[in-house]
Scaffold this active site. Structure first.
Site, PDB file in Angstrom:
ATOM      1  N   HIS A  14     -24.957  17.958   6.159  1.00  0.00           N
ATOM      2  CA  HIS A  14     -24.191  16.993   6.956  1.00  0.00           C
ATOM      3  C   HIS A  14     -23.699  15.872   6.028  1.00  0.00           C
ATOM      4  CE1 HIS A  14     -22.914  14.198   9.837  1.00  0.00           C
ATOM      5  NE2 HIS A  14     -24.064  13.675  10.205  1.00  0.00           N
ATOM      6  N   HIS A  67     -18.125  29.159   6.432  1.00  0.00           N
ATOM      7  CA  HIS A  67     -19.195  29.194   5.412  1.00  0.00           C
ATOM      8  C   HIS A  67     -20.392  30.020   5.891  1.00  0.00           C
ATOM      9  CE1 HIS A  67     -17.429  26.006   2.799  1.00  0.00           C
ATOM     10  NE2 HIS A  67     -16.929  25.577   3.941  1.00  0.00           N
ATOM     11  N   ASN A  83     -17.005  21.594  -2.214  1.00  0.00           N
ATOM     12  CA  ASN A  83     -16.427  22.916  -2.458  1.00  0.00           C
ATOM     13  C   ASN A  83     -16.221  23.109  -3.954  1.00  0.00           C
ATOM     14  OD1 ASN A  83     -16.274  23.837   0.194  1.00  0.00           O
ATOM     15  ND2 ASN A  83     -14.206  23.024   0.499  1.00  0.00           N
ATOM     16  N   TYR A  91     -20.442  18.045  11.688  1.00  0.00           N
ATOM     17  CA  TYR A  91     -21.616  18.745  11.139  1.00  0.00           C
ATOM     18  C   TYR A  91     -22.855  18.560  11.997  1.00  0.00           C
ATOM     19  CZ  TYR A  91     -18.912  19.837   7.009  1.00  0.00           C
ATOM     20  OH  TYR A  91     -17.955  20.332   6.166  1.00  0.00           O
TER      21      TYR A  91
HETATM   22 FE1  HDD Z   1     -16.985  21.836   6.262  1.00  0.00          FE
HETATM   23  C1  HDD Z   1     -19.666  23.857   6.731  1.00  0.00           C
HETATM   24  C2  HDD Z   1     -17.486  21.942   2.859  1.00  0.00           C
HETATM   25  C3  HDD Z   1     -14.084  20.089   5.777  1.00  0.00           C
HETATM   26  C4  HDD Z   1     -16.738  21.358   9.569  1.00  0.00           C
HETATM   27  N1  HDD Z   1     -18.313  22.737   5.042  1.00  0.00           N
HETATM   28  C5  HDD Z   1     -19.346  23.525   5.420  1.00  0.00           C
HETATM   29  C6  HDD Z   1     -20.072  23.970   4.276  1.00  0.00           C
HETATM   30  C7  HDD Z   1     -19.452  23.441   3.185  1.00  0.00           C
HETATM   31  C8  HDD Z   1     -18.350  22.647   3.670  1.00  0.00           C
HETATM   32  C9  HDD Z   1     -19.860  23.627   1.740  1.00  0.00           C
HETATM   33  C10 HDD Z   1     -21.279  24.896   4.291  1.00  0.00           C
HETATM   34  C11 HDD Z   1     -22.551  24.129   4.263  1.00  0.00           C
HETATM   35  C12 HDD Z   1     -23.710  25.092   4.215  1.00  0.00           C
HETATM   36  O1  HDD Z   1     -23.870  25.768   3.182  1.00  0.00           O
HETATM   37  O2  HDD Z   1     -24.428  25.174   5.207  1.00  0.00           O
HETATM   38  N2  HDD Z   1     -15.942  21.221   4.639  1.00  0.00           N
HETATM   39  C13 HDD Z   1     -16.373  21.265   3.340  1.00  0.00           C
HETATM   40  C14 HDD Z   1     -15.486  20.485   2.516  1.00  0.00           C
HETATM   41  C15 HDD Z   1     -14.519  19.983   3.329  1.00  0.00           C
HETATM   42  C16 HDD Z   1     -14.817  20.429   4.672  1.00  0.00           C
HETATM   43  C17 HDD Z   1     -15.647  20.282   1.026  1.00  0.00           C
HETATM   44  C18 HDD Z   1     -13.364  19.099   2.995  1.00  0.00           C
HETATM   45  C19 HDD Z   1     -13.376  18.242   2.065  1.00  0.00           C
HETATM   46  N3  HDD Z   1     -15.640  20.934   7.438  1.00  0.00           N
HETATM   47  C20 HDD Z   1     -14.524  20.232   7.049  1.00  0.00           C
HETATM   48  C21 HDD Z   1     -13.914  19.620   8.204  1.00  0.00           C
HETATM   49  C22 HDD Z   1     -14.673  19.954   9.288  1.00  0.00           C
HETATM   50  C23 HDD Z   1     -15.749  20.791   8.789  1.00  0.00           C
HETATM   51  C24 HDD Z   1     -12.675  18.749   8.174  1.00  0.00           C
HETATM   52  C25 HDD Z   1     -14.516  19.581  10.725  1.00  0.00           C
HETATM   53  C26 HDD Z   1     -14.033  18.464  11.141  1.00  0.00           C
HETATM   54  N4  HDD Z   1     -17.972  22.569   7.868  1.00  0.00           N
HETATM   55  C27 HDD Z   1     -17.715  22.196   9.132  1.00  0.00           C
HETATM   56  C28 HDD Z   1     -18.685  22.791  10.137  1.00  0.00           C
HETATM   57  C29 HDD Z   1     -19.664  23.548   9.206  1.00  0.00           C
HETATM   58  C30 HDD Z   1     -19.066  23.353   7.831  1.00  0.00           C
HETATM   59  C31 HDD Z   1     -18.075  23.558  11.232  1.00  0.00           C
HETATM   60  C32 HDD Z   1     -19.954  25.010   9.547  1.00  0.00           C
HETATM   61  C33 HDD Z   1     -21.434  25.154   9.467  1.00  0.00           C
HETATM   62  C34 HDD Z   1     -21.942  23.828   9.220  1.00  0.00           C
HETATM   63  O3  HDD Z   1     -20.933  22.929   9.199  1.00  0.00           O
HETATM   64  O4  HDD Z   1     -23.109  23.525   9.067  1.00  0.00           O
HETATM   65  O5  HDD Z   1     -19.300  21.806  10.866  1.00  0.00           O
END
Ligand code: HDD
Length: 723
Positions: free
Chosen positions: A347, A83, A156, A370
């Protein structure tokens, strides 16, 4: 300034000196503040470094240079691992009716209140500078600054996810990101690593259907659905828990691009979705979304033919309708991209009393990830003190230190319990608003195992496919041909064909035919691809088709926010343009006047129009519809302009409304549309709306508006237009 000249000026001869002039000009232009260093000292000059003489070496003592340069050297922070590319907006959420029976969260109990929100939309795979219109999931993350603290709904634009357990997330992301040896391809799943992974992960297939559908190339963030994905819990004041899935429904309908268009836009305007969001808000055409909830009573936890804790499943809206509870309006663009859009930290663990988690193993893992990622990304544990992340609710705790601490806490105690400060800050009882986790009874052995109730991997993939219109199905097939066609290892393509046979045999055959793979006739291989999949549970609530899944059923009822190009040259028919433009503006559509060159264009009756774009700065793919007015001289000029004919062909190919009046209908016979020229009356045929000379423009305008409302005229898609 020349040193000798300066001396002369200072010596003075009664004339206004160079220095006086500078001072006068500064006084005239100054806002009273002026440029300063980071430590607040006013800076007198920022264009030259401090040197030992005009041609001498630079000096170490130039603190302004060092500070400016060092800040610049450290201006990049690690981008989000997923993202990374995002665009955001401020706005508010307002409840329609209180729902105290569902939740005690104050945001859902006071319709008079507007809760500020900050929403960040994003693509998942591409780096920060990648194009907007790639085939990908879109993030839809909302921060609600509620009076009880921040609530982040980190969703999402698709209601399911690729994997069922967060421990697979690093594998998923490694597989889908550019391949590690050559960092290709950018922002695309169309490569061997990703499809190798998918072909071995049947749980991902439902999400794959969404990713290969039109949902993965949204036209505008303003016309895109959002989903909380997981099943969460709502808790009311009596402590009763219910399951909930959250939905965002755009007020102006749900629309997508077509693949050819999306790829071209990625070159013509990589900021397409970002610009659209920005422009809509600047124009006061605010994106609006209704928040919906699907509520399931605790006693119905096992009523469905899937497990509510499984994030690869939807609750079909036909089984549990979406209760609309309020509306979000995005009405303000950020002031600074980095400070807000980049530094915002979402988060899923940011919840407020009345909203709680379930044991969805994907959600449980996210609750760790997060928080952890923000610490690296934003340089420490104090990221909640960055203005965009700061809650409106007051913060009182015993946290003090860490990088970039902003708050200057007073007093000697920073621990609990304490007696030196009367125990403050005191934990708050649940009755007084303290967060108490729902007391769910949990019992079990420590195991690394997937519940069998998660293993029906294909029924909902089939449900999705069966719910699509013929056009949507065709697009899905073409997307398979594109994605798998880019895979080099034949075994991976073949395994995907066997995998897809578990969803729909006919689809699998058609996929095979397009990618040079064998048809999926080998039953053993088909079974093997399914791995440990289990059949659908029978005797529970289920549906075979869900009309709510097809975008064909999700169109809006206005043309608000649509973009229309009006192509003109000198001598155009002013009345026609005026009528069409009036209709578009009255309906909050956006209009661009496009011509071969920038400047003023004169109509046949002498009125002048300023162009917004010329042929090299825009293209038909950037618009939802095009209009070309008559006017003998204008049409004669455009006949010689290949770009105009290309504009028509391409808009036609992408099934967009094409409005043409007067002499301009002659341009149609030069195009590849196959539409025969007509100078008679008003004609509307599959989105091509024509009007001959001297016809009633009101009728034309009405029909053109209807054609725009329809968005795409898929009946035309069969024609092989070369554009
Ligand atoms: Fe995630 C970012 C949505 C599963 C780990 N995720 C991130 C963002 C969105 C989502 C919209 C961007 C937020 C922003 O604009 O800053 N993610 C989802 C959805 C998931 C999902 C809807 C499943 C239902 N994500 C998911 C899992 C993990 C992560 C299973 C890890 C265990 N996601 C992250 C992250 C991010 C992230 C690596 C990258 C940057 C951030 O968090 O702030 O931690």
């Amino acid at each position: 300034m020349d040193e000798n000249k300066m001396k002369k000026d200072i010596s003075g001869d009664g004339r206004e000196t160079e220095k006086d002039k500078q001072l006068e000009s500064w006084k005239e232009n100054s806002d009273g503040k002026g440029l300063t260093t980071n430590h607040g000292v006013k800076v007198d000059h920022t264009d030259d470094s401090l040197k030992a003489g005009q041609r001498g070496p630079t000096l170490m003592e130039d603190f302004h240079f060092r500070e400016k340069m060092m800040h610049f050297d450290h201006e990049r922070i690690p981008e989000r691992v997923v993202h990374a590319r995002g665009s955001a907006a401020h706005g508010y959420f307002q409840l329609y009716e209180p729902v105290p029976e569902l939740t005690k969260a104050k945001i859902f109990n006071d319709p008079s209140k507007q809760t500020p929100v900050f929403v960040r939309f994003s693509t998942v795979v591409g780096f920060r500078g990648s194009a907007d219109t790639v085939r990908d999931v879109r993030g839809f993350a909302t921060k609600f600054y509620t009076e009880e603290g921040n609530w982040d709904l980190v969703g999402n634009n698709m209601p399911v996810f690729f994997i069922q357990d967060a421990i697979k997330f690093p594998d998923l992301v490694h597989a889908i990101k550019p391949e590690p040896h050559n960092e290709m391809p950018q922002a695309s799943a169309a490569h061997d690593n990703f499809w190798d992974f998918v072909s071995l992960m049947p749980e991902s297939i439902h999400m794959i259907m969404w990713v290969l559908s039109d949902r993965a190339i949204p036209k505008s963030y303003s016309t895109m659905q959002g989903f909380g994905v997981h099943t969460f819990r709502l808790i009311n004041a009596e402590g009763k828990s219910r399951f909930v899935k959250f939905h965002w429904k755009p007020v102006n309908g749900v629309y997508s691009l077509v693949w050819d268009e999306a790829q071209k836009i990625a070159g013509k305007d990589p900021d397409f979705n970002r610009r659209d969001l920005w422009d809509l808000i600047e124009a006061g055409v605010y994106p609006e979304y209704e928040l919906g909830m699907q509520i399931v009573e605790e006693e119905d936890e096992f009523a469905f033919d899937f497990d509510l804790l499984d994030p690869t499943k939807i609750i079909p809206e036909e089984l549990v309708p979406v209760k609309i509870v309020g509306k979000m309006v995005l009405n303000r663009n950020p002031d600074n991209f980095f400070a807000e859009t980049e530094q915002v930290a979402f988060h899923p663990g940011h919840v407020i009393p009345g909203i709680d988690f379930t044991n969805d193993p994907l959600l449980q893992g996210r609750l760790f990830s997060y928080l952890d990622t923000q610490i690296t990304r934003l340089g420490g544990t104090n990221f909640n003190e960055i203005p965009i992340n700061r809650p409106l609710a007051e913060v009182h705790n015993n946290q003090r230190d860490g990088f970039m601490r902003q708050t200057i806490n007073k007093g000697r105690t920073n621990y609990s319990p304490n007696s030196l400060r009367g125990g403050h800050p005191l934990p708050v009882p649940e009755e007084m608003g303290g967060y108490r986790h729902y007391m769910e009874k949990v019992e079990g052995k420590k195991i690394r195992e997937r519940s069998n109730s998660f293993k029906d991997f294909f029924s909902q993939a089939k449900l999705f496919y069966d719910s699509m219109s013929d056009t949507e199905k065709k697009h899905i097939l073409e997307a398979f041909h594109f994605e798998l066609g880019k895979v080099e290892v034949m075994e991976v393509r073949q395994r995907m064909v066997y995998m897809m046979a578990n969803v729909d045999m006919e689809l699998a055959r058609k996929i095979a035919a397009g990618i040079g793979a064998d048809p999926p006739e080998d039953e053993k291989m088909v079974r093997e691809a399914a791995r440990d999949a289990r059949p659908r549970v029978t005797g529970r609530k289920s549906v075979d088709v869900s009309p709510a899944l097809s975008q064909e059923n999700l169109k809006g009822t206005s043309i608000k926010g649509r973009k229309v190009a009006i192509l003109v040259d000198n001598g155009f028919d002013y009345q026609a343009v005026a009528k069409v433009r009036e209709m578009l503006m009255d309906n909050d559509a956006m209009v661009h006047i496009v011509s071969q060159f920038h400047g003023m264009i004169k109509s046949s009756t002498g009125e002048e129009l300023k162009t917004d774009k010329n042929h090299v700065t825009t293209a038909s793919v950037l618009y939802d519809a095009i209009f070309i007015p008559g006017g003998e001289e204008s049409v004669q000029a455009m006949k010689k302009q290949g770009d105009v004919i290309h504009f028509i062909n391409e808009a036609y190919k992408h099934c967009k409304p094409v409005g043409i009046t007067g002499e301009a209908v002659e341009l149609l016979s030069m195009s590849a549309t196959g539409v025969t020229e007509t100078q008679m009356g008003v004609r509307s045929d599959m989105g091509v709306v024509t009007a001959g000379k001297d016809v009633n423009m009101s009728e034309f305008v009405m029909k053109f508006k209807d054609a725009i409302m329809e968005h795409r005229h898929w009946g035309r898609e069969k024609t092989g237009v070369p554009a």
